[in-house]
Design an enzyme around this catalytic site. Structure first.
Site, short mmCIF file in Angstrom:
data_model
loop_
_atom_site.label_atom_id
_atom_site.label_comp_id
_atom_site.label_asym_id
_atom_site.label_seq_id
_atom_site.Cartn_x
_atom_site.Cartn_y
_atom_site.Cartn_z
N ASP A 179 115.10 53.82 -72.35
CA ASP A 179 114.29 53.07 -71.40
C ASP A 179 115.09 51.85 -70.97
OD1 ASP A 179 111.83 52.01 -70.00
OD2 ASP A 179 110.93 53.64 -71.14
N HIS A 250 113.50 53.54 -65.22
CA HIS A 250 113.54 53.15 -66.63
C HIS A 250 114.94 53.33 -67.21
CE1 HIS A 250 109.30 52.24 -67.27
NE2 HIS A 250 108.98 53.33 -66.58
N GLU A 317 107.49 56.09 -62.79
CA GLU A 317 107.60 54.68 -62.40
C GLU A 317 109.00 54.32 -61.89
OE1 GLU A 317 104.25 52.73 -65.35
OE2 GLU A 317 106.29 52.91 -66.12
#
Length: 543
Positions: A179, A250, A317
């Site tokens: 991440d 990420h 995302e």
């Protein structure tokens, strides 16, 4: 009254018969049950002090393990039958996994002391009443996702969670390894991913709006031998490890290690470090051929470590701001004949879908991979409610249901002020118990694409294993029953009976050393006074 969790399909206690474990007890393990026999000797042998030697004894002396193909037809490979009587204890499994899950049930029948690691009462009489259990799981995917990128969990902690999963008959460990805040797996051809990407200089304490910082480096990673050990340990417990390498968002930790992976015509990527805050970083991968080749190299090493059918590529995302501002990305969109940045993300995911398919694996990603068109052959982890899973199932794609409003275990468990770092909506033990993984909108043919369900542990505000325990338990026990057992509709579920059985299960968790949230609220050392969270009031949308 027996207090098994998950509740089995059939449970009977005949009025006569029983079995006593003592020095004469032997273990008769048929073909395919050798791993379960090792587990029983290591687990029950340790706590009883008994050798459980191999062999076939006389009446009253034998625990018998058998793979039973005739039971596989109606029980499936993970189903089992457990018989306890005066002659023997017999576990018949539809496959080796079924035998193992039967052994987990046997451990529960022996009582809370069977969950310790050494005898506390050497003279104890280990007696079981006559019992018959017939059981099989509702879903083939009964998962737990653990985020080790935000807060690293050392290898021993991961192995402990595999044992906790096995005790609850969960069988898929989704390993969130990368991440913005850290890269946790050794990649030999790209050593800077761990040399640089595995640690950050400091860490936000609490929600990203919190003014508090832990001003010390945080990091860690698993060597490839660590990964091999974790995968082998899981396999012995019939748990599949599904790794996640998050792309194209990420990814700031990877870009910090290799700046050429980022959008160099928009920002100075060489100035980036591993992110020390929470949220969604705007620093995402550049959709270049170099990036594709780099991650193909990452996945080549990953496939050697993880034999799982599925490889998770994240896809969630992904901020598009840098792509919109980048002349080279805009040129790439035109070159590929794409409409916009959403289609570019779909193209990026589609590349790895084809790449993994060519190597006999299947891609799975968060439901954002639906944006711009779903990659052919991909499966979806539906986290933003049910809608992504519904759309994917209707399009003929397999789905794992993990809607945030039901099974995100980082969400707070109560509205009280003492809850540590309260995040999002209140999700109580009963809320999780009444979760239904299969949306009622699906036809039976569409519902067949629901592989199962998964609970997710995101660790931004879980700084150590004690905080992970608090957020996971007891709710993970309720989730495990939802994933395994054939329960009635949510409103008709007998939560009072589940609470009764949990009273015994808390004692098992105590014996295992799990720092769960007590029903009466957090203990003094579980609180985090003054650490800002992000509570959201009201009921979550059931979308």
């Amino acid at each position: 009254m027996t207090s098994l969790i998950p509740v089995p399909g059939v449970l009977r206690h005949p009025t006569v018969g029983g079995f006593v474990l003592d020095e004469s007890t032997v273990l008769d393990a048929g073909p395919g049950t050798e791993a379960t026999a090792r587990w029983l000797r290591g687990t029950l042998g340790a706590v009883t002090g008994l050798a459980l030697a191999p062999g076939a004894g006389d009446d009253g002396e034998t625990i018998r393990l058998r793979v039973s193909p005739e039971d596989a037809g109606h029980l499936g490979p993970e189903g089992y039958k457990l018989y306890v009587n005066g002659d023997d204890i017999t576990i018949h499994g539809g496959g080796p996994a079924g035998v193992f899950w039967g052994a987990q049930t046997l451990r529960q029948l022996l009582g809370r002391e069977a969950f310790r690691r050494a005898p506390v009462d050497p003279g104890r009489r280990w007696q079981l009443p006559g019992t018959f259990v017939e059981d099989s799981p509702r879903f083939r995917w009964r998962g737990l996702m653990l985020d080790v990128a935000r807060h690293f969990m050392p290898k021993d902690g991961v192995l402990r969670y595999l044992d906790l999963m096995a005790a609850h008959k969960l069988n898929v460990f989704h390993f969130h390894l990368t991440d913005d805040q850290g890269w946790r797996v050794e990649i030999k051809r790209h050593p800077r991913l761990t040399e640089v990407g595995s640690w950050r200089a400091r860490t936000k304490f609490g929600h990203r709006a919190s003014p508090l910082w832990e001003e010390k480096p945080h990091g860690g990673f698993y060597t490839q031998d660590d990964i091999r050990e974790i995968v082998a340990y899981a396999a012995e417990r019939h748990i599949t490890v599904v790794p996640e390498i998050d792309v194209p968002g990420h990814s700031q930790a990877a870009i910090a290690a290799y700046p050429e992976l980022g959008n160099t015509d928009v920002i100075d990527t060489s100035s980036l470090s591993v992110w020390d805050n929470w949220g969604i970083s705007l620093n995402v991968l550049a959709p270049t051929d170099n990036t594709l080749r780099f991650y193909e190299g990452v996945f080549e090493e990953l496939l050697e470590l993880f034999p799982s059918e599925f490889i998770h590529i994240g896809g969630d995302e992904c901020a598009k701001e840098q792509w919109r501002e980048s002349p080279s990305v805009q040129a790439r969109i035109g070159e590929l004949g794409l409409a916009d940045e959403d289609e570019l993300q779909s193209w990026f995911i589609g590349h790895f879908d084809k790449w993994l398919t060519a190597r006999g694996r299947r891609l799975i990603g968060w439901d954002e991979i639906l944006e711009g068109g779903l990659a052919p052959g991909a499966a979806v982890s539906s986290w933003r409610g049910y809608q992504g899973g519904i759309a994917a199932a209707r399009a003929g794609h397999d789905v794992v249901m993990c809607p945030e409003q039901h099974v995100y275990l980082d969400y707070r468990q109560d509205a009280g002020e003492d809850e540590p770092v309260p995040i999002a909506y209140v999700r109580t033990l009963e809320d999780v118990y009444r979760f239904e993984p299969v949306p009622p909108q699906l036809t039976s043919a569409e519902a067949a694409h629901v592989l199962g369900t998964q609970a997710n542990l995101w660790t931004e505000v879980m700084e150590d294993h004690a905080r992970v325990d608090y957020q996971a338990f007891p709710r993970l026990a309720a989730f495990a029953e939802v994933a395994w057992s054939a329960l009635p509709a949510p409103a008709e579920r007998d939560f009072a009976d589940f609470e009764r059985r949990m009273a015994a299960h808390y004692e098992r968790l105590d014996a295992l050393g799990v720092g769960y949230r007590p029903p009466t609220g957090p203990l003094p050392w579980q609180k985090r006074p003054g650490v800002l969270g992000r509570p959201i009031e009201g009921a979550p949308p059931n979308r």
